[in-house]
Structures are given as structure tokens and as C-alpha cells.
Design a protein around this motif. Sequence first.
Motif, PDB file in Angstrom:
ATOM      1  N   GLY A 120     135.142  94.439 104.423  1.00 43.89           N
ATOM      2  CA  GLY A 120     135.362  94.583 105.857  1.00 43.89           C
ATOM      3  C   GLY A 120     136.585  95.400 106.199  1.00 43.89           C
ATOM      4  N   GLY A 121     137.468  95.641 105.220  1.00 43.98           N
ATOM      5  CA  GLY A 121     138.661  96.445 105.461  1.00 43.98           C
ATOM      6  C   GLY A 121     139.661  95.745 106.358  1.00 43.98           C
ATOM      7  N   PRO A 122     140.663  96.493 106.833  1.00 40.19           N
ATOM      8  CA  PRO A 122     141.702  95.887 107.675  1.00 40.19           C
ATOM      9  C   PRO A 122     141.178  95.593 109.078  1.00 40.19           C
ATOM     10  N   THR A 123     141.687  94.531 109.663  1.00 42.46           N
ATOM     11  CA  THR A 123     141.330  94.217 111.044  1.00 42.46           C
ATOM     12  C   THR A 123     142.191  95.067 111.974  1.00 42.46           C
ATOM     13  N   HIS A 124     141.787  95.169 113.222  1.00 40.50           N
ATOM     14  CA  HIS A 124     142.551  95.957 114.191  1.00 40.50           C
ATOM     15  C   HIS A 124     143.930  95.361 114.420  1.00 40.50           C
ATOM     16  N   ASP A 125     144.025  94.048 114.426  1.00 37.88           N
ATOM     17  CA  ASP A 125     145.332  93.402 114.622  1.00 37.88           C
ATOM     18  C   ASP A 125     146.282  93.701 113.472  1.00 37.88           C
ATOM     19  N   GLU A 126     145.770  93.688 112.244  1.00 43.43           N
ATOM     20  CA  GLU A 126     146.610  93.991 111.083  1.00 43.43           C
ATOM     21  C   GLU A 126     147.095  95.438 111.144  1.00 43.43           C
ATOM     22  N   GLU A 127     146.191  96.345 111.465  1.00 41.69           N
ATOM     23  CA  GLU A 127     146.585  97.750 111.568  1.00 41.69           C
ATOM     24  C   GLU A 127     147.586  97.951 112.701  1.00 41.69           C
ATOM     25  N   ARG A 128     147.355  97.315 113.829  1.00 41.16           N
ATOM     26  CA  ARG A 128     148.235  97.453 114.980  1.00 41.16           C
ATOM     27  C   ARG A 128     149.642  96.947 114.647  1.00 41.16           C
ATOM     28  N   GLN A 129     149.744  95.831 113.928  1.00 40.17           N
ATOM     29  CA  GLN A 129     151.053  95.276 113.564  1.00 40.17           C
ATOM     30  C   GLN A 129     151.822  96.228 112.659  1.00 40.17           C
TER      31      GLN A 129
END
Length: 137
Positions: free
Chosen positions: A111-120
Motif C-alpha cells: 500500500g506504500g506510504p499514507t498521505h498523513d505520513e508523507e505530509r508529516q
Amino acid sequence: MERHDRGRDRRDRAVVAPILLLGVVALFAAAATGLAIARRREARRFVTHVPALTTRYALRVGELIAFSDWRRLLTTRRSLPDRAAKRRFDAVHAAVARLAARLAALQDRPGGPTHDEERQVLLELAVARAGRPLARS
């Protein structure tokens, strides 16, 4: 008889001490070699992620190139004029390294990185570039 035992103890210590010393040196050499191999592997992995980092996160190629090689990183850091610039450089380097490490770890995850993880991670990078401390929540 007691003198005979003392002589044996001295001979035993004379044999054991060099063996222990060799063991410690071998352990140190193995640890140093392992760290060097791990550092090289991580540097190669970082360089392979540079294209993905530049395209996906619109990172500056100059920053990534400056951080891709240890010697280049040190040369760039030494050329900075003052401590504030060096602190900002270190913060950006740490943020880019975290971004690359998280990208690599998250790419391996289904699933790869979530948007929240990337945003942080991108927020940490933006704050580091601006030179402001990140408020922890």
C-alpha cells in the motif's frame, strides 16, 4: 607446592591476556567493517531513491546531490559561512534523510506510504528549510 601453583597462574595469565586482546581487536574490526558496509549500502540505496524523491516530492536536485556523498556533504557544510547556516543545513539534511529512509521503508510496505505520513515528513522538510524549529505535538 604452593610456589608451583603460583608459577602456573602467571603462565596462564600470560597466555590468556594476549588471547583476550586479540578477541577484542577482532570484535572491534568486525564491528567497524559491518558499519562501513552498512553505510555504503545505505548510501547506494539513497542514490537509487533520488529520482523518486525529486519527481514525487519536488525536491531540489542540488540538495539531494549534496547529501548523496559523505565527502560532498562535509565539503558543502564546511563552506557555509556561519553556525546558523550550518544548523539549517543539518536540519535539512536530517529531514531529507528521514524522507528517503521513510520512503524506502514505506515503499516496501504493502500500500506504500499514507498521505498523513508523507505530509508529516514533507512538513519537517519545509520547516527545516525555513530554519524554524518544528513544534512537536
